[in-house]
Design a protein around this motif. Structure first.
Motif, PDB file in Angstrom:
ATOM      1  N   UNK A  98      -3.793  12.683   6.270  1.00 11.89           N
ATOM      2  CA  UNK A  98      -4.591  11.968   7.277  1.00 11.89           C
ATOM      3  C   UNK A  98      -4.001  12.063   8.684  1.00 11.89           C
ATOM      4  N   UNK A  99      -2.667  12.180   8.790  1.00 13.28           N
ATOM      5  CA  UNK A  99      -2.055  12.246  10.127  1.00 13.28           C
ATOM      6  C   UNK A  99      -2.499  13.517  10.858  1.00 13.28           C
ATOM      7  N   UNK A 100      -2.650  14.604  10.126  1.00 12.82           N
ATOM      8  CA  UNK A 100      -3.116  15.843  10.761  1.00 12.82           C
ATOM      9  C   UNK A 100      -4.600  15.735  11.097  1.00 12.82           C
ATOM     10  N   UNK A 101      -5.357  15.077  10.212  1.00 12.01           N
ATOM     11  CA  UNK A 101      -6.794  14.901  10.475  1.00 12.01           C
ATOM     12  C   UNK A 101      -7.005  14.120  11.770  1.00 12.01           C
ATOM     13  N   UNK A 102      -6.119  13.146  12.009  1.00 11.50           N
ATOM     14  CA  UNK A 102      -6.259  12.327  13.217  1.00 11.50           C
ATOM     15  C   UNK A 102      -6.102  13.175  14.483  1.00 11.50           C
ATOM     16  N   UNK A 103      -5.324  14.243  14.388  1.00 14.58           N
ATOM     17  CA  UNK A 103      -5.121  15.095  15.568  1.00 14.58           C
ATOM     18  C   UNK A 103      -6.415  15.756  16.020  1.00 14.58           C
ATOM     19  N   UNK A 104      -7.331  15.972  15.071  1.00 18.79           N
ATOM     20  CA  UNK A 104      -8.610  16.596  15.444  1.00 18.79           C
ATOM     21  C   UNK A 104      -9.758  15.591  15.315  1.00 18.79           C
ATOM     22  N   UNK A 105      -9.415  14.304  15.258  1.00 16.18           N
ATOM     23  CA  UNK A 105     -10.415  13.228  15.195  1.00 16.18           C
ATOM     24  C   UNK A 105     -11.332  13.370  13.983  1.00 16.18           C
ATOM     25  N   UNK A 106     -10.798  13.916  12.910  1.00 15.50           N
ATOM     26  CA  UNK A 106     -11.608  14.083  11.695  1.00 15.50           C
ATOM     27  C   UNK A 106     -11.520  12.805  10.862  1.00 15.50           C
ATOM     28  N   UNK A 107     -12.669  12.297  10.484  1.00 11.33           N
ATOM     29  CA  UNK A 107     -12.729  11.088   9.661  1.00 11.33           C
ATOM     30  C   UNK A 107     -12.036  11.361   8.319  1.00 11.33           C
ATOM     31  N   UNK A 108     -11.013  10.565   7.962  1.00 14.41           N
ATOM     32  CA  UNK A 108     -10.282  10.859   6.719  1.00 14.41           C
ATOM     33  C   UNK A 108     -11.151  10.799   5.465  1.00 14.41           C
ATOM     34  N   UNK A 109     -12.253  10.049   5.533  1.00 12.33           N
ATOM     35  CA  UNK A 109     -13.089   9.977   4.320  1.00 12.33           C
ATOM     36  C   UNK A 109     -13.810  11.305   4.069  1.00 12.33           C
ATOM     37  N   UNK A 111     -12.441  13.953   3.456  1.00 11.64           N
ATOM     38  CA  UNK A 111     -11.696  14.659   2.410  1.00 11.64           C
ATOM     39  C   UNK A 111     -12.279  14.409   1.023  1.00 11.64           C
ATOM     40  N   UNK A 112     -13.051  13.324   0.887  1.00 16.76           N
ATOM     41  CA  UNK A 112     -13.623  12.996  -0.436  1.00 16.76           C
ATOM     42  C   UNK A 112     -14.880  13.802  -0.734  1.00 16.76           C
ATOM     43  N   UNK A 113     -15.450  14.427   0.280  1.00 18.41           N
ATOM     44  CA  UNK A 113     -16.694  15.175   0.046  1.00 18.41           C
ATOM     45  C   UNK A 113     -16.392  16.521  -0.628  1.00 18.41           C
ATOM     46  N   UNK A 114     -17.251  16.932  -1.540  1.00 22.41           N
ATOM     47  CA  UNK A 114     -17.031  18.251  -2.162  1.00 22.41           C
ATOM     48  C   UNK A 114     -17.027  19.382  -1.132  1.00 22.41           C
ATOM     49  N   UNK A 115     -17.761  19.181  -0.033  1.00 21.16           N
ATOM     50  CA  UNK A 115     -17.802  20.219   1.012  1.00 21.16           C
ATOM     51  C   UNK A 115     -16.428  20.438   1.644  1.00 21.16           C
ATOM     52  N   UNK A 116     -15.569  19.420   1.577  1.00 19.27           N
ATOM     53  CA  UNK A 116     -14.255  19.549   2.202  1.00 19.27           C
ATOM     54  C   UNK A 116     -13.455  20.651   1.508  1.00 19.27           C
TER      55      UNK A 116
END
Ligand code: AMP
Ligand code: MG
Length: 491
Positions: free
Chosen positions: A42-53, A55-60
């Motif tokens: 999640x810390x890396x996701x925050x760098x690109x403002x990506x919603x951490x949830x 990651x739960x999608x199959x598309x991720x």
């Protein structure tokens, strides 16, 4: 906006707008068996403002397993060359990694999304374009560990795995790592255009890197020389930081040297357990070219390769002056870091010797680098204090006592209080580092589809200077089986 979805990540692919000579455009190739998320940071996701949830999608796992593209991606494999173990190889390039695109965060910084293990590219040479789960976990965790230690590094967003078989020394499973960095340009990116005599492209590259990452130099008449001087400074400081935490890069080839002074391309690497100046972390490095105590010199050697490529753009004397800055900058930074590790605030001429003698004691005692420096924070500077626990780490107790007397006098000389010094030292002497055996345990569990150990290490390594109650065993020296694990280039 921290709530971006895969579909609303804003891409601006500046590298893809450079001339064709810089890359080959192609899409990733997904696994042949289904992909699944192994770990998400999640810390890396925050760098690109990506919603951490997300990651739960199959598309991720779809996108970061190379199976689909997010809107706005413009994938490509970057071309570069480099000196490998001292020998120039005219063409390397991303043989198994694909730059999916560049996301611009709300803060205005730009992040390459780089997918490693994404299949064959025109630069794959004899390779299969894949990465194994083992090496992917090592790179992922070490990115987190370096970031936690405060050392410049590429970032790691996630690992996506599959049950695809990958052939290395053994049959392993495949995985992909999504790596992020403001840029993946390497010294080797400059080398390829220089040695191909493509000086126009070389200038385009230098102007691009300056424009994107050294914007204060954009308008300077002597910008190429000044750019080089800044790369020298960043590289010297980076390697001083590696040295101070007892970490070695196993393949310091010029294609693995970041133009931004980041730790890049974790293959074989290692945090030392027992202190050994001649530590070779790469089992394939038979001559010890990249031994721990060679790395500062190799940094200079690699920078001289980069300087060579800038000869068409900058005066030779200017580049030479830039190179001449390396050793003093390195020594200054290293001494600064080591003084801090000893809890010293003032600069004294005798410090260099005090530090060297301490390292000498560690070496002869095969003492654990991380543990002893952490323990040094408990040192009592009262004359005659036994400092028993610390003392136990040393074979020759008389020599330790002699050193401790000098250290005690040095500490008293600057009137520092032991309790305050201890707090300061704990902020620079990590309690936890990614020892090979810790990574190995996480890998073996992950190979059995248990990813819990990766999660545990992710949390731990994000704050390596703090105590983590209940996790003391992670600070322990390696068990016998984990002492000399062979880590090779095979990944
Ligand atoms: P490295 O030593 O990992 O930095 O890799 C050196 C070069 O070999 C780079 O051009 C990599 O992309 C390429 N390479 C390494 N492993 C593979 C692989 N399995 N398939 C294709 N190319 C690879
Ligand atoms: Mg590489």
């Amino acid at each position: 906006m921290a709530g971006r979805t895969l579909e609303t990540l804003p891409f601006d692919n500046s590298y893809a707008r450079l001339p064709d000579a810089f890359y080959a455009k192609l899409n990733p190739t997904t696994f042949s068996s289904p992909s699944y998320l192994v770990s998400f940071n999640p810390a890396a996701a925050a760098l690109i403002d990506l919603d951490p949830s997300e990651a739960k999608r199959p598309e991720f796992a779809g996108v970061f397993g190379g199976g689909m593209l997010a809107p706005g991606m413009d994938p490509l494999a970057m071309v570069y060359s480099g000196h490998q173990f001292g020998v120039y190889v005219p063409q390397l390039g991303d043989g198994r990694a694909i730059l999916l695109g560049e996301v611009k965060s709300d803060r205005g910084d730009r992040w390459d999304l780089h997918l490693k293990g994404a299949g064959l590219t025109p630069f794959s040479r004899d390779g299969d374009g894949r990465a194994v789960l083992r090496s992917t976990i090592r790179e992922y965790l070490c990115c987190v560990a370096m970031q936690g230690l405060g050392i410049p590094t590429t970032q790691a967003l996630c690992i996506v795995g599959s049950d695809d078989k990958i052939y290395r020394e053994q049959i392993e499973t495949g995985a992909m790592l999504l790596r992020m960095a403001p840029s993946h340009v390497r010294f080797g990116t400059f080398e390829i255009f220089y040695y191909r005599k493509q000086h126009e492209e070389l200038k385009v590259l230098a102007d691009y890197v300056i424009d994107q990452h050294f914007p204060h130099l954009r308008l300077a008449g002597d910008r190429y020389g000044r750019f080089f001087a800044e790369v020298v400074e960043r590289t010297a400081k980076l390697i001083a930081q590696w040295q101070a935490v007892g970490w070695a890069h196993g393949v310091m080839n010029t294609d693995n040297m970041s133009i931004l002074g980041l730790t890049l391309d974790y293959g074989p690497f290692g945090f030392m357990d027992d202190y050994d100046a001649g530590f070779i972390c790469n089992h394939s490095d038979h001559n010890g070219r990249y031994a721990f105590n060679q790395q500062p010199y190799i940094g200079l050697w690699n920078l001289s390769c980069l300087a060579q490529t800038l000869l068409p753009l900058a005066e030779k004397d200017v580049l030479k002056a830039g190179l001449d800055m390396y050793t003093p900058l390195f020594e200054q930074e290293y001494l600064k870091r080591m003084r801090a590790k000893l809890g010293l605030q003032e600069e004294r001429a005798e410090d260099d010797e005090l530090i060297r003698d301490f390292l000498g004691l560690l070496q002869e005692s095969h003492a654990d680098y991380t543990i002893v420096f952490r323990e040094l924070g408990t040192f009592s500077s009262n004359p005659g204090a036994p400092n028993e626990r610390l003392r136990e780490h040393f074979l020759n107790r008389d020599r330790f006592d002699e050193w401790a007397a000098r250290y005690g006098a040095r500490v008293r000389g600057e009137c520092s209080r032991d309790d305050e010094r201890s707090v300061r030292m704990n902020e620079v002497n990590p309690r936890y580092v990614l020892r090979n055996y810790l990574a190995q345990t996480a890998i073996e569990k992950a190979q059995q589809k248990d990813f819990s150990e990766i999660e545990r290490l992710l949390t731990l390594l994000q704050s390596p200077y703090s105590e983590h109650p209940g996790m003391e065993s992670y600070a322990a020296p390696p068990p016998n089986w984990g002492k000399h694990l062979a880590v090779s280039c095979s990944s």
